[in-house]
Motif scaffolding. Sequence first.
Motif, mmCIF file in Angstrom:
data_model
loop_
_atom_site.group_PDB
_atom_site.id
_atom_site.type_symbol
_atom_site.label_atom_id
_atom_site.label_comp_id
_atom_site.label_asym_id
_atom_site.label_seq_id
_atom_site.Cartn_x
_atom_site.Cartn_y
_atom_site.Cartn_z
ATOM 1 N N ASN A 82 -90.919 -17.866 11.873
ATOM 2 C CA ASN A 82 -91.390 -18.158 13.228
ATOM 3 C C ASN A 82 -92.129 -19.494 13.272
ATOM 4 O O ASN A 82 -92.001 -20.268 14.224
ATOM 5 C CB ASN A 82 -92.297 -17.035 13.723
ATOM 6 N N GLU A 83 -92.947 -19.741 12.266
ATOM 7 C CA GLU A 83 -93.681 -21.002 12.230
ATOM 8 C C GLU A 83 -92.721 -22.184 12.101
ATOM 9 O O GLU A 83 -92.912 -23.229 12.724
ATOM 10 C CB GLU A 83 -94.663 -21.000 11.058
ATOM 11 N N ASN A 85 -89.577 -22.161 13.129
ATOM 12 C CA ASN A 85 -88.889 -22.259 14.417
ATOM 13 C C ASN A 85 -89.739 -22.977 15.447
ATOM 14 O O ASN A 85 -89.241 -23.722 16.287
ATOM 15 C CB ASN A 85 -88.529 -20.861 14.931
ATOM 16 N N ALA A 86 -91.049 -22.718 15.399
ATOM 17 C CA ALA A 86 -91.940 -23.325 16.382
ATOM 18 C C ALA A 86 -92.075 -24.819 16.149
ATOM 19 O O ALA A 86 -92.381 -25.573 17.072
ATOM 20 C CB ALA A 86 -93.316 -22.665 16.313
ATOM 21 N N PRO A 91 -83.919 -24.153 15.575
ATOM 22 C CA PRO A 91 -84.346 -22.829 15.124
ATOM 23 C C PRO A 91 -83.260 -22.118 14.333
ATOM 24 O O PRO A 91 -82.069 -22.364 14.510
ATOM 25 C CB PRO A 91 -84.665 -22.088 16.423
ATOM 26 N N ARG A 277 -89.547 -11.615 15.785
ATOM 27 C CA ARG A 277 -89.026 -12.979 15.868
ATOM 28 C C ARG A 277 -89.567 -13.624 17.132
ATOM 29 O O ARG A 277 -88.828 -14.077 17.997
ATOM 30 C CB ARG A 277 -87.488 -12.972 15.885
ATOM 31 N N GLU A 278 -90.884 -13.655 17.222
ATOM 32 C CA GLU A 278 -91.534 -14.048 18.475
ATOM 33 C C GLU A 278 -91.114 -15.433 18.952
ATOM 34 O O GLU A 278 -90.704 -15.608 20.103
ATOM 35 C CB GLU A 278 -93.049 -13.989 18.311
ATOM 36 N N ASN A 279 -91.215 -16.442 18.093
ATOM 37 C CA ASN A 279 -90.929 -17.797 18.541
ATOM 38 C C ASN A 279 -89.457 -17.990 18.882
ATOM 39 O O ASN A 279 -89.120 -18.674 19.853
ATOM 40 C CB ASN A 279 -91.369 -18.806 17.473
ATOM 41 N N LEU A 282 -88.904 -16.454 22.234
ATOM 42 C CA LEU A 282 -89.427 -17.292 23.306
ATOM 43 C C LEU A 282 -88.526 -18.494 23.566
ATOM 44 O O LEU A 282 -88.307 -18.879 24.724
ATOM 45 C CB LEU A 282 -90.845 -17.751 22.974
ATOM 46 N N ILE A 283 -88.002 -19.105 22.500
ATOM 47 C CA ILE A 283 -87.067 -20.219 22.667
ATOM 48 C C ILE A 283 -85.837 -19.768 23.449
ATOM 49 O O ILE A 283 -85.366 -20.442 24.371
ATOM 50 C CB ILE A 283 -86.669 -20.787 21.289
#
Length: 294
Positions: A82-83, A85-86, A91, A277-279, A282-283
Motif C-alpha cells: 500500500n505504501e 502504491n501510494a 500501482p 488493499r486500502e491505497n 482508493l486509486i
Amino acid sequence: MIDYLKHMAVFSRVADKGSFRAAAQDIGVAPSRVSQMVTDLENHIGATLLYRTTRKLALTHEGRALHSRVTEMLRSAEAGLNEINAATQDPVGALRISLPAFLAVSDVSSAMAAFIKRYPNVALSLFYSDRRMEIIENGFDLAIRAGSLSDSAMMSRKLDVVPRALVAGAAYAGARSVPARPADLEDWDWIRYRQRSDTIEMTSDKGKIESVTGRSQIEVDNAGALYHFATQDLGASVLPENLAARGVANGTLVRLLPDWRLEDIELHAVWPDSSRRENLTLIFVRFLAEALRR
C-alpha cells in the motif's frame, strides 16, 4: 523458511475461509493444490495445523498460533504494498470486486477497462451478480452497489446515477392502446424483478405521483432476464437505461409513458474501512468516479 512463505499464506486463507474449496476459489487454484500445500507445510514444521473432518476444518493449538503470526506477516506485507502504491504512479496488486449483473455492458465496465489499460500491473477479478454479495464474508475488496446503502460501517463513494426506463415488447405494446398514465397499465402483464417492490411509482413532468402494480406471470432475479423476457413480448418492465436503450435501438422494445419519470438508481463504491488493499482501492475508486463523471 522463505520457501514456505506462500504455503503459510495459503494456510492462512484456508483458516479464514473455513474450507479448502473456498480458499481455492478465492486464490484461483485447484482445491487439491491448496490441500497439498497445507500438508507440505505441516510436514515441514512437524505439527498438525488443521483438524480435518468430513463436515468442517478446525485450527489446532499450533494452527491458531501460526495463523496469528501469519496474519500479522500478511498485514505487514499488504501495508508495504500500500505504501508503494501510494508513492508510485504505477500501482501493483489485485482487487476482487462485486457488482450488479446489469453493469456487465455499461459505462462502469468501460471505465474498468480504461483502468486496466492505464495500470497494467493491476489485476481485477470481477463478479457480476444481481444478488447482494457480502464484501468481507466473500473475500471482496470492494463492491459496486445499486440503490440505497445500508453498510454504515463501510467506506463509500457515490459514483454515478443510472436512469431507469419503462418499456414493453414492441409487438406486445403494439396490440394495446397507448397508455397516458401509470393507471392505464394496471391490466397489462408485467415482468417482475424479485429485488424490487411489485408497485412501481412514477412522477409526471408536472410533479404528479402515481403508482401501478399490474399483474404478473413471471418473476426473475436478474436484469438481463428482465430484458430478454421483455423482448419476447411477455409484458412491461422497468429496465436500467443501458438495457432499455439497446432494445429500443434494435426495435424489440418501445418506451412507455415518456412524460413520466422513474427514480434513478444510485451507484456507490463500498469497501471495508480497514481494507487490506486500502491505497489500491482508493486509486481504483477515484479513477472510476472521475471516468464516470466525464
